[in-house]
Design a protein around this motif. Structure first.
Motif, mmCIF file in Angstrom:
data_model
loop_
_atom_site.group_PDB
_atom_site.id
_atom_site.type_symbol
_atom_site.label_atom_id
_atom_site.label_comp_id
_atom_site.label_asym_id
_atom_site.label_seq_id
_atom_site.Cartn_x
_atom_site.Cartn_y
_atom_site.Cartn_z
ATOM 1 N N ARG A 9 3.285 13.966 1.012
ATOM 2 C CA ARG A 9 4.104 13.042 1.787
ATOM 3 C C ARG A 9 3.686 11.619 1.415
ATOM 4 O O ARG A 9 2.499 11.296 1.396
ATOM 5 C CB ARG A 9 3.941 13.274 3.283
ATOM 6 C CG ARG A 9 4.184 14.705 3.722
ATOM 7 C CD ARG A 9 4.542 14.792 5.195
ATOM 8 N NE ARG A 9 5.964 14.492 5.403
ATOM 9 C CZ ARG A 9 6.519 14.290 6.593
ATOM 10 N NH1 ARG A 9 5.760 14.304 7.683
ATOM 11 N NH2 ARG A 9 7.810 14.043 6.701
ATOM 12 N N GLY A 10 4.677 10.796 1.111
ATOM 13 C CA GLY A 10 4.419 9.424 0.699
ATOM 14 C C GLY A 10 4.918 8.433 1.734
ATOM 15 O O GLY A 10 6.059 8.558 2.210
ATOM 16 N N VAL A 11 4.082 7.452 2.054
ATOM 17 C CA VAL A 11 4.454 6.417 3.016
ATOM 18 C C VAL A 11 4.008 5.073 2.461
ATOM 19 O O VAL A 11 2.852 4.924 2.020
ATOM 20 C CB VAL A 11 3.801 6.642 4.398
ATOM 21 C CG1 VAL A 11 4.317 5.595 5.392
ATOM 22 C CG2 VAL A 11 4.063 8.058 4.907
ATOM 23 N N TYR A 12 4.904 4.081 2.493
ATOM 24 C CA TYR A 12 4.558 2.722 2.081
ATOM 25 C C TYR A 12 4.212 1.884 3.315
ATOM 26 O O TYR A 12 4.824 2.027 4.378
ATOM 27 C CB TYR A 12 5.742 2.061 1.355
ATOM 28 C CG TYR A 12 6.078 2.677 0.032
ATOM 29 C CD1 TYR A 12 5.244 2.519 -1.064
ATOM 30 C CD2 TYR A 12 7.251 3.409 -0.132
ATOM 31 C CE1 TYR A 12 5.574 3.086 -2.302
ATOM 32 C CE2 TYR A 12 7.587 3.970 -1.354
ATOM 33 C CZ TYR A 12 6.741 3.804 -2.430
ATOM 34 O OH TYR A 12 7.055 4.370 -3.637
ATOM 35 N N PHE A 13 3.234 0.993 3.106
ATOM 36 C CA PHE A 13 2.803 0.094 4.182
ATOM 37 C C PHE A 13 2.722 -1.331 3.658
ATOM 38 O O PHE A 13 2.555 -1.570 2.465
ATOM 39 C CB PHE A 13 1.410 0.481 4.704
ATOM 40 C CG PHE A 13 1.329 1.805 5.380
ATOM 41 C CD1 PHE A 13 1.535 1.934 6.742
ATOM 42 C CD2 PHE A 13 1.013 2.947 4.654
ATOM 43 C CE1 PHE A 13 1.437 3.157 7.377
ATOM 44 C CE2 PHE A 13 0.918 4.184 5.269
ATOM 45 C CZ PHE A 13 1.132 4.293 6.639
ATOM 46 N N TYR A 16 0.834 -1.195 0.000
ATOM 47 C CA TYR A 16 0.000 0.000 0.000
ATOM 48 C C TYR A 16 0.871 1.248 0.000
ATOM 49 O O TYR A 16 1.989 1.249 0.528
ATOM 50 C CB TYR A 16 -0.902 0.043 1.235
ATOM 51 C CG TYR A 16 -1.759 -1.189 1.406
ATOM 52 C CD1 TYR A 16 -2.822 -1.448 0.547
ATOM 53 C CD2 TYR A 16 -1.493 -2.105 2.427
ATOM 54 C CE1 TYR A 16 -3.608 -2.588 0.699
ATOM 55 C CE2 TYR A 16 -2.275 -3.233 2.596
ATOM 56 C CZ TYR A 16 -3.320 -3.473 1.732
ATOM 57 O OH TYR A 16 -4.090 -4.604 1.887
ATOM 58 N N GLN A 17 0.325 2.317 -0.579
ATOM 59 C CA GLN A 17 0.983 3.610 -0.446
ATOM 60 C C GLN A 17 -0.024 4.669 -0.035
ATOM 61 O O GLN A 17 -1.155 4.710 -0.542
ATOM 62 C CB GLN A 17 1.697 4.067 -1.716
ATOM 63 C CG GLN A 17 2.498 5.373 -1.446
ATOM 64 C CD GLN A 17 3.275 5.882 -2.633
ATOM 65 O OE1 GLN A 17 2.907 5.635 -3.783
ATOM 66 N NE2 GLN A 17 4.352 6.614 -2.382
ATOM 67 N N LEU A 18 0.414 5.516 0.881
ATOM 68 C CA LEU A 18 -0.323 6.703 1.291
ATOM 69 C C LEU A 18 0.316 7.913 0.623
ATOM 70 O O LEU A 18 1.545 8.065 0.657
ATOM 71 C CB LEU A 18 -0.250 6.865 2.820
ATOM 72 C CG LEU A 18 -0.554 8.261 3.390
ATOM 73 C CD1 LEU A 18 -2.020 8.606 3.231
ATOM 74 C CD2 LEU A 18 -0.124 8.332 4.858
ATOM 75 N N LEU A 19 -0.500 8.759 0.006
ATOM 76 C CA LEU A 19 -0.062 10.056 -0.498
ATOM 77 C C LEU A 19 -0.881 11.116 0.223
ATOM 78 O O LEU A 19 -2.096 11.212 0.025
ATOM 79 C CB LEU A 19 -0.253 10.142 -2.012
ATOM 80 C CG LEU A 19 0.654 9.237 -2.854
ATOM 81 C CD1 LEU A 19 0.270 9.303 -4.319
ATOM 82 C CD2 LEU A 19 2.129 9.605 -2.662
ATOM 83 N N HIS A 20 -0.212 11.882 1.066
ATOM 84 C CA HIS A 20 -0.878 12.825 1.967
ATOM 85 C C HIS A 20 -0.513 14.243 1.544
ATOM 86 O O HIS A 20 0.656 14.640 1.620
ATOM 87 C CB HIS A 20 -0.429 12.553 3.405
ATOM 88 C CG HIS A 20 -1.168 13.345 4.422
ATOM 89 N ND1 HIS A 20 -0.697 13.510 5.718
ATOM 90 C CD2 HIS A 20 -2.347 14.026 4.366
ATOM 91 C CE1 HIS A 20 -1.555 14.239 6.399
ATOM 92 N NE2 HIS A 20 -2.550 14.566 5.603
ATOM 93 N N CYS A 21 -1.503 14.999 1.104
ATOM 94 C CA CYS A 21 -1.255 16.332 0.557
ATOM 95 C C CYS A 21 -1.041 17.351 1.671
ATOM 96 O O CYS A 21 -1.947 17.598 2.479
ATOM 97 C CB CYS A 21 -2.413 16.763 -0.337
ATOM 98 S SG CYS A 21 -2.155 18.361 -1.135
ATOM 99 N N GLN A 22 0.139 17.949 1.685
ATOM 100 C CA GLN A 22 0.433 19.038 2.607
ATOM 101 C C GLN A 22 0.170 20.396 1.967
ATOM 102 O O GLN A 22 -0.250 21.339 2.630
ATOM 103 C CB GLN A 22 1.901 18.974 3.043
ATOM 104 C CG GLN A 22 2.326 17.641 3.635
ATOM 105 C CD GLN A 22 1.607 17.317 4.930
ATOM 106 O OE1 GLN A 22 1.682 18.076 5.898
ATOM 107 N NE2 GLN A 22 0.901 16.190 4.956
ATOM 108 N N ARG A 23 0.405 20.454 0.661
ATOM 109 C CA ARG A 23 0.182 21.701 -0.060
ATOM 110 C C ARG A 23 -0.053 21.379 -1.536
ATOM 111 O O ARG A 23 0.812 20.766 -2.178
ATOM 112 C CB ARG A 23 1.381 22.637 0.089
ATOM 113 C CG ARG A 23 1.205 23.992 -0.579
ATOM 114 C CD ARG A 23 2.311 24.964 -0.177
ATOM 115 N NE ARG A 23 3.634 24.468 -0.520
ATOM 116 C CZ ARG A 23 4.600 24.243 0.376
ATOM 117 N NH1 ARG A 23 4.380 24.449 1.661
ATOM 118 N NH2 ARG A 23 5.777 23.798 -0.013
#
Length: 356
Positions: free
Chosen positions: A349-353, A209-216
């Protein structure tokens, strides 16, 4: 025997017949209809006078209709100076039908509302709701969560997911002025468009899985899109089994080479027997030159390109823009993702799970 109605599609027409026992249907490729047109037969002997090789394979009609008495299909190919159209009697169509009662595998869906998870309307934890949506659709979009990425990591951790650190680091800061990550010499850290792909296909087990979390968000551009690769594979199997078999069996080489990092892996694009379920590897920018036998190279490219055109069709994509505090989570074994080019200080911001 009469024709009840028609459904026109990109490559074929569905003819619904209306016999006394109830409606039935059959599918006919446009090319098959053109090859069997009476316009290409000798007026006296009724023999063919045109070989299929003389016809453009990707031809499409200008108009298709049912006759007023519903006994025939008429197709205007738009290539006749005399204005004549091809006519196919309904009984003839039934006699020669090669796809009667076909139930096609649908193309990948595009209604982005199917991905939405509203954190204000949940009965349970956000992480659980997101994982449930991933099982159903392969991706989830959450609006207005806020900017705390660590809180999201904790939320998914409570659902049994752990962060997978890659050669980029624990959390990627996807921005053009990145100073926090290693190995930033790749497209994700530029403002260029990144076309559809899966991440880390050069690893034996890519992160799930990947999370893409928008900061701006960007000032202009930077829209996201995701495509259901499993739905695309099943649809390809339904419309072009030979292309599907090639993508499932022909190994290709993925080669990621950066200044201080290099990995190589050879595997088919589609894998239905992978541990944990279906897995797609698809990354145009990390593909090494193809090495298949000379006699198979053109067939391979035709198969690959057919799949590429299928997933690159905007009608088969979930398309959306992430605002500040919004997030996208997708199943990297199932979904392809992309972004458009942008201008301005976009920061995700990208995070793999993966499952623990």
């Amino acid at each position: 025997m009469t024709i009840h109605r028609l459904e026109s599609h990109a490559d074929f027409v569905r003819v619904h017949f209306h016999p006394g026992s109830g409606p039935r249907h059959a599918d006919f490729h446009w090319f098959w209809l053109r090859h069997n047109s009476e316009l290409d037969r000798h007026p006296l002997t009724h023999e063919r006078i045109v070989c299929s090789s003389e016809l453009p394979f990707e031809l499409r009609p200008r108009d298709v209709r049912v006759t007023s008495d519903a006994t025939a299909l008429e197709v205007d190919w738009g290539d006749r100076a005399d204005g004549q159209v091809s006519r196919y009697d309904s009984q003839w169509l039934q006699t020669h039908a090669y796809a009667m009662g076909r139930s096609p595998a649908p193309a990948p869906p595009s209604d982005v509302s199917a991905l939405a998870v509203d954190p204000k309307r949940l009965d349970g934890p956000l992480g659980r709701a997101v994982l449930q949506r991933l099982q159903d659709t392969g991706a989830a979009v959450v609006r207005g969560f806020g900017n705390d990425t660590e809180a999201l990591i904790e939320a998914f951790g409570r659902e049994g997911l752990s962060v997978i650190e890659t050669h980029f680091g624990r959390i990627e800061d996807l921005r053009t002025d990145n100073t926090t990550n290693l190995h930033t010499d790749q497209l994700g850290y530029t403002d260029s468009a990144v076309q559809l792909h899966t991440d880390q296909p050069f690893l034996e087990r890519p992160p799930r899985y990947q999370l893409l979390h928008c900061q701006r968000p960007a000032e202009v551009g930077g829209e996201n899109s995701v495509v259901d690769g499993l739905a695309a594979a099943l649809h390809l199997a339904d419309v072009d089994s030979h292309a599907f078999d090639l993508l499932r069996t022909v190994p290709v080489t993925f080669h990621r080479k950066q200044r201080d990092f290099e990995r190589v892996l050879t595997a088919p694009l589609l894998d239905f027997a992978a541990p944990g379920g279906f897995r797609i590897r698809y990354s145009y920018f990390t593909l090494a030159p193809h090495r298949v036998p000379f006699a198979e190279m053109e067939a391979w490219y035709r198969a690959y390109n057919r799949f590429a055109k299928l997933v690159r069709d905007e009608h088969h994509q979930y398309r959306f823009r992430l605002g500040e505090g919004d997030l996208l989570v997708y199943d990297n074994w199932r979904m392809l993702h992309a972004r458009t080019a942008f201008s301005g200080a976009r920061w995700l911001r990208g995070v793999y799970f993966d499952a623990e």
